[in-house]
Each structure stands twice: as C-alpha cells, then as structure tokens.
Motif scaffolding. Structure first.
Motif, PDB file in Angstrom:
ATOM      1  N   ILE A  49      -4.584 -22.127  -4.660  1.00 53.63           N
ATOM      2  CA  ILE A  49      -3.838 -21.298  -5.603  1.00 53.63           C
ATOM      3  C   ILE A  49      -3.532 -22.148  -6.827  1.00 53.63           C
ATOM      4  CG2 ILE A  49      -1.593 -20.200  -5.958  1.00 53.63           C
ATOM      5  CD1 ILE A  49      -1.812 -19.166  -3.074  1.00 53.63           C
ATOM      6  N   ILE A  50      -3.843 -21.620  -7.993  1.00 49.90           N
ATOM      7  CA  ILE A  50      -3.677 -22.367  -9.245  1.00 49.90           C
ATOM      8  C   ILE A  50      -2.277 -22.188  -9.831  1.00 49.90           C
ATOM      9  CG2 ILE A  50      -4.573 -22.703 -11.587  1.00 49.90           C
ATOM     10  CD1 ILE A  50      -6.631 -23.420  -9.486  1.00 49.90           C
ATOM     11  N   SER A  51      -1.798 -20.952  -9.836  1.00 53.25           N
ATOM     12  CA  SER A  51      -0.498 -20.702 -10.453  1.00 53.25           C
ATOM     13  C   SER A  51       0.376 -19.848  -9.541  1.00 53.25           C
ATOM     14  CB  SER A  51      -0.675 -19.998 -11.804  1.00 53.25           C
ATOM     15  OG  SER A  51      -1.119 -18.674 -11.605  1.00 53.25           O
ATOM     16  N   LYS A  52       1.631 -19.765  -9.907  1.00 50.95           N
ATOM     17  CA  LYS A  52       2.611 -18.981  -9.146  1.00 50.95           C
ATOM     18  C   LYS A  52       2.204 -17.512  -9.063  1.00 50.95           C
ATOM     19  CE  LYS A  52       7.358 -17.721  -9.774  1.00 50.95           C
ATOM     20  NZ  LYS A  52       8.584 -17.967 -10.505  1.00 50.95           N
ATOM     21  N   GLU A  53       1.501 -17.032 -10.076  1.00 47.77           N
ATOM     22  CA  GLU A  53       1.058 -15.627 -10.094  1.00 47.77           C
ATOM     23  C   GLU A  53       0.006 -15.333  -9.025  1.00 47.77           C
ATOM     24  OE1 GLU A  53       1.323 -17.457 -13.000  1.00 47.77           O
ATOM     25  OE2 GLU A  53       3.219 -16.517 -13.559  1.00 47.77           O
ATOM     26  N   ASP A  54      -0.629 -16.359  -8.499  1.00 46.74           N
ATOM     27  CA  ASP A  54      -1.655 -16.185  -7.467  1.00 46.74           C
ATOM     28  C   ASP A  54      -1.074 -16.014  -6.063  1.00 46.74           C
ATOM     29  OD1 ASP A  54      -3.547 -16.529  -9.455  1.00 46.74           O
ATOM     30  OD2 ASP A  54      -3.879 -18.644  -9.002  1.00 46.74           O
ATOM     31  N   LEU A  55       0.192 -16.348  -5.869  1.00 42.62           N
ATOM     32  CA  LEU A  55       0.806 -16.307  -4.537  1.00 42.62           C
ATOM     33  C   LEU A  55       0.675 -14.956  -3.833  1.00 42.62           C
ATOM     34  CD1 LEU A  55       4.004 -18.492  -5.078  1.00 42.62           C
ATOM     35  CD2 LEU A  55       1.904 -19.115  -3.870  1.00 42.62           C
ATOM     36  N   PRO A  56       0.852 -13.827  -4.555  1.00 39.63           N
ATOM     37  CA  PRO A  56       0.703 -12.541  -3.851  1.00 39.63           C
ATOM     38  C   PRO A  56      -0.685 -12.335  -3.246  1.00 39.63           C
ATOM     39  CG  PRO A  56       1.845 -12.210  -5.932  1.00 39.63           C
ATOM     40  CD  PRO A  56       1.359 -13.638  -5.910  1.00 39.63           C
ATOM     41  N   PHE A  57      -1.715 -12.914  -3.867  1.00 42.54           N
ATOM     42  CA  PHE A  57      -3.058 -12.755  -3.302  1.00 42.54           C
ATOM     43  C   PHE A  57      -3.181 -13.473  -1.959  1.00 42.54           C
ATOM     44  CE2 PHE A  57      -3.815 -11.921  -7.818  1.00 42.54           C
ATOM     45  CZ  PHE A  57      -4.410 -10.675  -7.704  1.00 42.54           C
ATOM     46  N   GLY A  58      -2.476 -14.579  -1.807  1.00 40.52           N
ATOM     47  CA  GLY A  58      -2.439 -15.253  -0.515  1.00 40.52           C
ATOM     48  C   GLY A  58      -1.784 -14.391   0.542  1.00 40.52           C
ATOM     49  N   ARG A  59      -0.717 -13.732   0.158  1.00 44.45           N
ATOM     50  CA  ARG A  59      -0.035 -12.846   1.113  1.00 44.45           C
ATOM     51  C   ARG A  59      -0.892 -11.625   1.449  1.00 44.45           C
ATOM     52  NH1 ARG A  59       4.583 -14.857  -1.948  1.00 44.45           N
ATOM     53  NH2 ARG A  59       5.635 -16.305  -0.546  1.00 44.45           N
ATOM     54  N   ILE A  60      -1.636 -11.130   0.465  1.00 44.16           N
ATOM     55  CA  ILE A  60      -2.560 -10.016   0.722  1.00 44.16           C
ATOM     56  C   ILE A  60      -3.599 -10.443   1.756  1.00 44.16           C
ATOM     57  CG2 ILE A  60      -4.424  -8.640  -0.306  1.00 44.16           C
ATOM     58  CD1 ILE A  60      -2.665  -8.648  -2.914  1.00 44.16           C
ATOM     59  N   LYS A  61      -4.143 -11.637   1.591  1.00 45.69           N
ATOM     60  CA  LYS A  61      -5.119 -12.142   2.560  1.00 45.69           C
ATOM     61  C   LYS A  61      -4.468 -12.305   3.928  1.00 45.69           C
ATOM     62  CE  LYS A  61      -8.380 -15.729   3.753  1.00 45.69           C
ATOM     63  NZ  LYS A  61      -8.283 -15.312   5.123  1.00 45.69           N
ATOM     64  N   GLY A  62      -3.203 -12.739   3.946  1.00 48.67           N
ATOM     65  CA  GLY A  62      -2.497 -12.888   5.212  1.00 48.67           C
ATOM     66  C   GLY A  62      -2.386 -11.582   5.970  1.00 48.67           C
ATOM     67  N   ILE A  63      -2.054 -10.516   5.260  1.00 46.87           N
ATOM     68  CA  ILE A  63      -1.967  -9.192   5.903  1.00 46.87           C
ATOM     69  C   ILE A  63      -3.332  -8.770   6.441  1.00 46.87           C
ATOM     70  CG2 ILE A  63      -1.564  -6.725   5.445  1.00 46.87           C
ATOM     71  CD1 ILE A  63       0.993  -8.410   5.698  1.00 46.87           C
ATOM     72  N   ARG A  64      -4.380  -9.006   5.665  1.00 48.27           N
ATOM     73  CA  ARG A  64      -5.748  -8.662   6.105  1.00 48.27           C
ATOM     74  C   ARG A  64      -6.086  -9.428   7.376  1.00 48.27           C
ATOM     75  NH1 ARG A  64     -11.175 -10.998   3.450  1.00 48.27           N
ATOM     76  NH2 ARG A  64     -10.325 -12.785   4.522  1.00 48.27           N
ATOM     77  N   ASP A  65      -5.761 -10.705   7.410  1.00 45.62           N
ATOM     78  CA  ASP A  65      -6.074 -11.515   8.578  1.00 45.62           C
ATOM     79  C   ASP A  65      -5.273 -11.071   9.805  1.00 45.62           C
ATOM     80  OD1 ASP A  65      -7.879 -12.974   7.111  1.00 45.62           O
ATOM     81  OD2 ASP A  65      -6.584 -14.731   6.881  1.00 45.62           O
TER      82      ASP A  65
END
Length: 134
Positions: A49-65
């Motif tokens: 993750i490059i910036s703070k704005e990218d954090l939600p995409f990590g959580r989206i991937k977490g839900i998918r997983d």
C-alpha cells in the motif's frame, strides 16, 4: 454388508477434505490480516500500500478472502464432496488472477510472491482433481 452410501462417504478420512479445509481456514486468516492490518497484508500479497487512501482496498480484499474461505465451510461440514469440488475449482481463479496481477505490477523478478500465488493455484488444482476423483 455396507451399502454404497456408507462405503463411499467422504469426510474427515479423506485427504481432499483436509486439503480443502487447510485452504479455507488459511484464506480466512489471510483475510482477517487484511482487515486488521491492510498494510501488512498488502506486503504479503506482493503489492504494498502506497498511501493512506489505499487502505480500504486492503480491507476489500480481506472481505473477499474471508468469503472465499467461509463459503467452503458449510459444504465441508455437510460432507458435500461434489459441491465442494465445484466451488473449490471455481476459486482457483483467485490465486491465478493474483499471480497475473503481481506479475503485471512487479514483473517476473518478484519470484517469491509469484511462487506464493502460483503454488497456491497449483495446490488447489491438485486438490480439485482429488475432490472430483471417485
């Protein structure tokens, strides 16, 4: 004399059952990691993750997983081998796509992350074969 149903029961005595359960539980933990600490999860995935704005995409991937793992648990609990095989085989698209995403983002030199995703897809293909095998 045992009936066909009794002799062909699939479950905890089957290697494919445990191989599937291993992936299901493992991906649930990986998903939880992405939700709790998206930056650490992203580094493990291979694309930090490059910036703070990218954090939600990590959580989206977490839900998918988490969903990818949870969807298999009732099928395993109910010993539905054929349904497990169909769902599990469909799920091979996830690590295969992850491999391609890491390859297109980082290039072929990121061997460690490519191997994680590639070997996961291969493991799942072998497990799928065993699930469909009578």
């Amino acid at each position: 004399m045992k009936t066909i149903h009794e002799t062909q029961q699939w479950g905890i005595r089957s290697a494919s059952f445990w191989m599937t359960l291993f992936i299901a539980v493992g991906i649930i933990f990986i998903g939880l990691r992405f939700i709790i600490n998206p930056a650490a999860g992203a580094i493990g995935y291979g694309i930090p993750i490059i910036s703070k704005e990218d954090l939600p995409f990590g959580r989206i991937k977490g839900i998918r997983d988490i969903f990818s793992g949870v969807v298999l648990l009732p099928l395993l609990l109910l010993r539905m081998r054929r349904a497990t095989a169909c769902v599990f085989t469909s799920a091979i698209t996830v690590p295969a796509a992850d491999f391609l995403i890491v390859l297109s983002t980082n290039g072929p030199s990121d061997i460690s992350h490519l191997m994680i995703h590639g070997l996961t897809a291969a493991y799942m293909a072998i497990t799928s074969f065993l699930l469909f095998k009578s």
